[in-house]
Design an enzyme around this catalytic site. Sequence first.
Site, PDB file in Angstrom:
ATOM      1  CE  LYS A  69      83.215  44.228  33.069  1.00 57.49           C
ATOM      2  NZ  LYS A  69      83.518  42.953  32.472  1.00 57.49           N
TER       3      LYS A  69
ATOM      4  NE  ARG B 118      85.222  39.761  37.960  1.00 49.86           N
ATOM      5  CZ  ARG B 118      85.907  40.805  37.521  1.00 49.86           C
ATOM      6  NH1 ARG B 118      85.814  41.946  38.135  1.00 49.86           N
ATOM      7  NH2 ARG B 118      86.667  40.718  36.460  1.00 49.86           N
TER       8      ARG B 118
ATOM      9  NE  ARG C 160      90.600  43.475  26.622  1.00 52.89           N
ATOM     10  CZ  ARG C 160      90.263  43.231  27.873  1.00 52.89           C
ATOM     11  NH1 ARG C 160      91.186  43.146  28.794  1.00 52.89           N
ATOM     12  NH2 ARG C 160      89.019  43.041  28.204  1.00 52.89           N
TER      13      ARG C 160
ATOM     14  NE  ARG D 261      93.697  42.947  31.751  1.00 48.96           N
ATOM     15  CZ  ARG D 261      92.443  42.949  32.203  1.00 48.96           C
ATOM     16  NH1 ARG D 261      91.646  43.955  31.926  1.00 48.96           N
ATOM     17  NH2 ARG D 261      91.985  41.967  32.923  1.00 48.96           N
TER      18      ARG D 261
ATOM     19  NE  ARG E 128      89.975  37.939  32.778  1.00 48.59           N
ATOM     20  CZ  ARG E 128      90.541  38.644  31.795  1.00 48.59           C
ATOM     21  NH1 ARG E 128      91.604  38.186  31.170  1.00 48.59           N
ATOM     22  NH2 ARG E 128      90.033  39.778  31.436  1.00 48.59           N
TER      23      ARG E 128
HETATM   24  P1  AMP Z   1      88.966  43.034  35.628  1.00 50.11           P
HETATM   25  O1  AMP Z   1      89.897  44.113  35.187  1.00 50.11           O
HETATM   26  O2  AMP Z   1      87.655  43.574  36.180  1.00 50.11           O
HETATM   27  O3  AMP Z   1      88.753  41.960  34.588  1.00 50.11           O
HETATM   28  O4  AMP Z   1      89.668  42.317  36.888  1.00 50.11           O
HETATM   29  C1  AMP Z   1      90.929  41.694  36.755  1.00 50.11           C
HETATM   30  C2  AMP Z   1      91.101  40.668  37.869  1.00 50.11           C
HETATM   31  O5  AMP Z   1      91.009  41.306  39.159  1.00 50.11           O
HETATM   32  C3  AMP Z   1      90.049  39.570  37.898  1.00 50.11           C
HETATM   33  O6  AMP Z   1      90.346  38.505  37.001  1.00 50.11           O
HETATM   34  C4  AMP Z   1      90.105  39.148  39.361  1.00 50.11           C
HETATM   35  O7  AMP Z   1      91.270  38.368  39.605  1.00 50.11           O
HETATM   36  C5  AMP Z   1      90.311  40.465  40.087  1.00 50.11           C
HETATM   37  N1  AMP Z   1      89.028  41.141  40.422  1.00 50.11           N
HETATM   38  C6  AMP Z   1      88.576  42.340  39.925  1.00 50.11           C
HETATM   39  N2  AMP Z   1      87.377  42.668  40.452  1.00 50.11           N
HETATM   40  C7  AMP Z   1      87.050  41.658  41.305  1.00 50.11           C
HETATM   41  C8  AMP Z   1      85.910  41.403  42.135  1.00 50.11           C
HETATM   42  N3  AMP Z   1      84.857  42.237  42.182  1.00 50.11           N
HETATM   43  N4  AMP Z   1      85.922  40.256  42.875  1.00 50.11           N
HETATM   44  C9  AMP Z   1      86.971  39.414  42.850  1.00 50.11           C
HETATM   45  N5  AMP Z   1      88.058  39.582  42.077  1.00 50.11           N
HETATM   46  C10 AMP Z   1      88.110  40.694  41.297  1.00 50.11           C
END
Ligand code: AMP
Length: 187
Positions: free
Chosen positions: A16, A91, A130, A134, A145
């Site tokens: 994404k 989400r 990756r 991270r 996740r």
């Molecule tokens: P991502 O980079 O989108 O995978 O987000 C990394 C982390 O940020 C996730 O594992 C969540 O802990 C938090 N996070 C990001 N976007 C959201 C969202 N829309 N709702 C809740 N937690 C989020």
Amino acid sequence: MRELNLILTGPPGAGKGTQAQRLTKRAGVPQVSTGDMLREAVASGSELGRRVKGILEAGDLVSDEIVIELVKERLARPDAQSGFVLDGFPRTGEQARALDELLAAAGREPVRVVCLEVPEEELIRRIMSRAEGRSDDNEETVRNRLQIYQRDTRPMLEHYGEAVVRLPGTCTMDEIEASIRTALGIS
Ligand code: AMP
């Protein structure tokens, strides 16, 4: 010109982020990544950052209230008025409803939704390899996740129902980009 109000979704590791960057460059609209915003908050040591640090490290979801407020403020900024590519938001069903409401209240066009689909074992393999590594990319967190994605993000996709454009996320980056642009009618 129509606004490009796009949700680019799919499981963690589906690509994404890369596709959002490519689309925003081409369409001249900002990429809005709640994950990036939350990581920046953690790195800056702000009050918000201190509240969400442990949640991000565990791979759990931050509360709807917090992320909805972040997105609301971001989409109201001048550079997001001709559109945006949302990456990592909504989400949950609750986040999707809040997004629809805030766009409608501002007299803006509803979102379009593209979902990149990739089989689970391929996702784990990709995330584990990756380059940057991270801090939330260990296997246990990755599985958590993915489970959360299945549990919480499915209601978000159900909320948009037939409107969701599902595309395979397993071909090359160029091919995926081309299929998204075709689906959205972006030249
Ligand atoms: P991502 O980079 O989108 O995978 O987000 C990394 C982390 O940020 C996730 O594992 C969540 O802990 C938090 N996070 C990001 N976007 C959201 C969202 N829309 N709702 C809740 N937690 C989020």
